[in-house]
Design a protein around this motif. Structure first.
Motif, PDB file in Angstrom:
ATOM      1  N   ARG A  94       5.891  28.811  10.818  1.00 29.40           N
ATOM      2  CA  ARG A  94       4.534  28.695  10.278  1.00 29.40           C
ATOM      3  C   ARG A  94       3.508  28.706  11.404  1.00 29.40           C
ATOM      4  NH1 ARG A  94       2.688  23.712   6.540  1.00 29.40           N
ATOM      5  NH2 ARG A  94       4.267  24.603   5.217  1.00 29.40           N
ATOM      6  N   GLN A  95       3.788  27.980  12.485  1.00 24.43           N
ATOM      7  CA  GLN A  95       2.869  27.927  13.627  1.00 24.43           C
ATOM      8  C   GLN A  95       2.783  29.274  14.345  1.00 24.43           C
ATOM      9  OE1 GLN A  95       0.799  25.423  14.547  1.00 24.43           O
ATOM     10  NE2 GLN A  95       1.438  24.468  12.633  1.00 24.43           N
ATOM     11  N   ILE A  96       3.902  29.960  14.457  1.00 22.90           N
ATOM     12  CA  ILE A  96       3.908  31.293  15.071  1.00 22.90           C
ATOM     13  C   ILE A  96       3.018  32.233  14.267  1.00 22.90           C
ATOM     14  CG2 ILE A  96       5.340  33.329  15.510  1.00 22.90           C
ATOM     15  CD1 ILE A  96       7.624  31.339  16.237  1.00 22.90           C
ATOM     16  N   ASP A  97       3.140  32.197  12.936  1.00 22.27           N
ATOM     17  CA  ASP A  97       2.326  33.049  12.076  1.00 22.27           C
ATOM     18  C   ASP A  97       0.844  32.710  12.215  1.00 22.27           C
ATOM     19  OD1 ASP A  97       2.300  35.026   9.707  1.00 22.27           O
ATOM     20  OD2 ASP A  97       1.131  33.320   8.953  1.00 22.27           O
ATOM     21  N   LEU A  98       0.507  31.434  12.237  1.00 17.70           N
ATOM     22  CA  LEU A  98      -0.881  31.018  12.404  1.00 17.70           C
ATOM     23  C   LEU A  98      -1.440  31.521  13.731  1.00 17.70           C
ATOM     24  CD1 LEU A  98      -3.381  29.438  11.516  1.00 17.70           C
ATOM     25  CD2 LEU A  98      -2.346  27.408  12.571  1.00 17.70           C
ATOM     26  N   GLY A  99      -0.655  31.416  14.792  1.00 14.88           N
ATOM     27  CA  GLY A  99      -1.084  31.909  16.097  1.00 14.88           C
ATOM     28  C   GLY A  99      -1.354  33.398  16.082  1.00 14.88           C
ATOM     29  N   ARG A 100      -0.567  34.149  15.343  1.00 13.25           N
ATOM     30  CA  ARG A 100      -0.788  35.598  15.239  1.00 13.25           C
ATOM     31  C   ARG A 100      -2.111  35.905  14.545  1.00 13.25           C
ATOM     32  NH1 ARG A 100       5.373  37.199  13.453  1.00 13.25           N
ATOM     33  NH2 ARG A 100       6.273  37.047  15.526  1.00 13.25           N
ATOM     34  N   TRP A 101      -2.434  35.141  13.501  1.00 20.33           N
ATOM     35  CA  TRP A 101      -3.716  35.333  12.819  1.00 20.33           C
ATOM     36  C   TRP A 101      -4.877  34.949  13.733  1.00 20.33           C
ATOM     37  CZ3 TRP A 101      -4.666  37.824   8.412  1.00 20.33           C
ATOM     38  CH2 TRP A 101      -3.622  38.030   7.529  1.00 20.33           C
ATOM     39  N   LEU A 102      -4.764  33.810  14.407  1.00 20.73           N
ATOM     40  CA  LEU A 102      -5.863  33.342  15.262  1.00 20.73           C
ATOM     41  C   LEU A 102      -6.089  34.245  16.463  1.00 20.73           C
ATOM     42  CD1 LEU A 102      -5.238  29.495  15.120  1.00 20.73           C
ATOM     43  CD2 LEU A 102      -6.952  30.827  13.874  1.00 20.73           C
ATOM     44  N   ASN A 103      -5.032  34.863  16.976  1.00 23.41           N
ATOM     45  CA  ASN A 103      -5.162  35.812  18.090  1.00 23.41           C
ATOM     46  C   ASN A 103      -5.561  37.208  17.618  1.00 23.41           C
ATOM     47  OD1 ASN A 103      -4.453  33.983  20.093  1.00 23.41           O
ATOM     48  ND2 ASN A 103      -2.277  34.421  19.870  1.00 23.41           N
ATOM     49  N   GLU A 104      -5.699  37.350  16.294  1.00 26.02           N
ATOM     50  CA  GLU A 104      -6.033  38.621  15.665  1.00 26.02           C
ATOM     51  C   GLU A 104      -4.985  39.697  15.931  1.00 26.02           C
ATOM     52  OE1 GLU A 104     -10.088  39.642  16.550  1.00 26.02           O
ATOM     53  OE2 GLU A 104     -10.846  37.854  15.555  1.00 26.02           O
ATOM     54  N   ASP A 105      -3.726  39.265  16.113  1.00 22.00           N
ATOM     55  CA  ASP A 105      -2.622  40.208  16.216  1.00 22.00           C
ATOM     56  C   ASP A 105      -2.343  40.838  14.852  1.00 22.00           C
ATOM     57  OD1 ASP A 105      -2.324  39.563  18.896  1.00 22.00           O
ATOM     58  OD2 ASP A 105      -0.822  38.018  18.498  1.00 22.00           O
ATOM     59  N   ILE A 106      -2.610  40.069  13.783  1.00 22.88           N
ATOM     60  CA  ILE A 106      -2.492  40.570  12.424  1.00 22.88           C
ATOM     61  C   ILE A 106      -3.795  40.256  11.699  1.00 22.88           C
ATOM     62  CG2 ILE A 106       0.011  40.479  12.206  1.00 22.88           C
ATOM     63  CD1 ILE A 106      -0.238  37.784  10.862  1.00 22.88           C
ATOM     64  N   ALA A 107      -4.137  41.083  10.716  1.00 19.45           N
ATOM     65  CA  ALA A 107      -5.364  40.878   9.951  1.00 19.45           C
ATOM     66  C   ALA A 107      -5.278  41.653   8.643  1.00 19.45           C
ATOM     67  CB  ALA A 107      -6.568  41.355  10.753  1.00 19.45           C
ATOM     68  N   ILE A 108      -6.161  41.327   7.736  1.00 16.16           N
ATOM     69  CA  ILE A 108      -6.261  42.051   6.486  1.00 16.16           C
ATOM     70  C   ILE A 108      -7.199  43.231   6.728  1.00 16.16           C
ATOM     71  CG2 ILE A 108      -7.066  41.940   4.102  1.00 16.16           C
ATOM     72  CD1 ILE A 108      -6.355  38.958   4.158  1.00 16.16           C
ATOM     73  N   PRO A 109      -6.776  44.439   6.374  1.00 19.74           N
ATOM     74  CA  PRO A 109      -7.640  45.599   6.586  1.00 19.74           C
ATOM     75  C   PRO A 109      -8.940  45.472   5.798  1.00 19.74           C
ATOM     76  CG  PRO A 109      -5.442  46.269   5.902  1.00 19.74           C
ATOM     77  CD  PRO A 109      -5.502  44.792   5.783  1.00 19.74           C
ATOM     78  N   PHE A 110     -10.028  45.925   6.394  1.00 19.85           N
ATOM     79  CA  PHE A 110     -11.336  45.841   5.756  1.00 19.85           C
ATOM     80  C   PHE A 110     -12.064  47.164   5.897  1.00 19.85           C
ATOM     81  CE2 PHE A 110     -15.921  45.163   6.153  1.00 19.85           C
ATOM     82  CZ  PHE A 110     -16.193  44.599   4.932  1.00 19.85           C
TER      83      PHE A 110
END
Length: 64
Positions: free
Chosen positions: A29-45
């Motif tokens: 869960r923490q690894i996934d959160l870190g990926r979002w916060l580092n903008e390694d993953i995002a929702i396309p816009f």
């Protein structure tokens, strides 16, 4: 037992016993959160051609 696959590590685990659903552990869960916060993953816009922010009415200030 409902076996599901962890989206972070890919390991199969029992969803009823996981304290961090949909992840297998708090670490994943923490690894996934870190990926979002580092903008390694995002929702396309994609901005809509119909949207015009200048066309929206001004909001009154309630600070008075």
């Amino acid at each position: 037992m409902a076996a599901v696959k962890c989206p972070t590590c890919g390991r199969k685990f029992d969803s009823e016993k996981s304290p961090a659903m949909p992840f297998c552990s708090n670490r994943c869960r923490q690894i996934d959160l870190g990926r979002w916060l580092n903008e390694d993953i995002a929702i396309p816009f994609r901005e809509s051609e119909e949207y015009d922010p200048a066309a929206e009415p001004d909001q009154p200030d309630d600070d008075d």
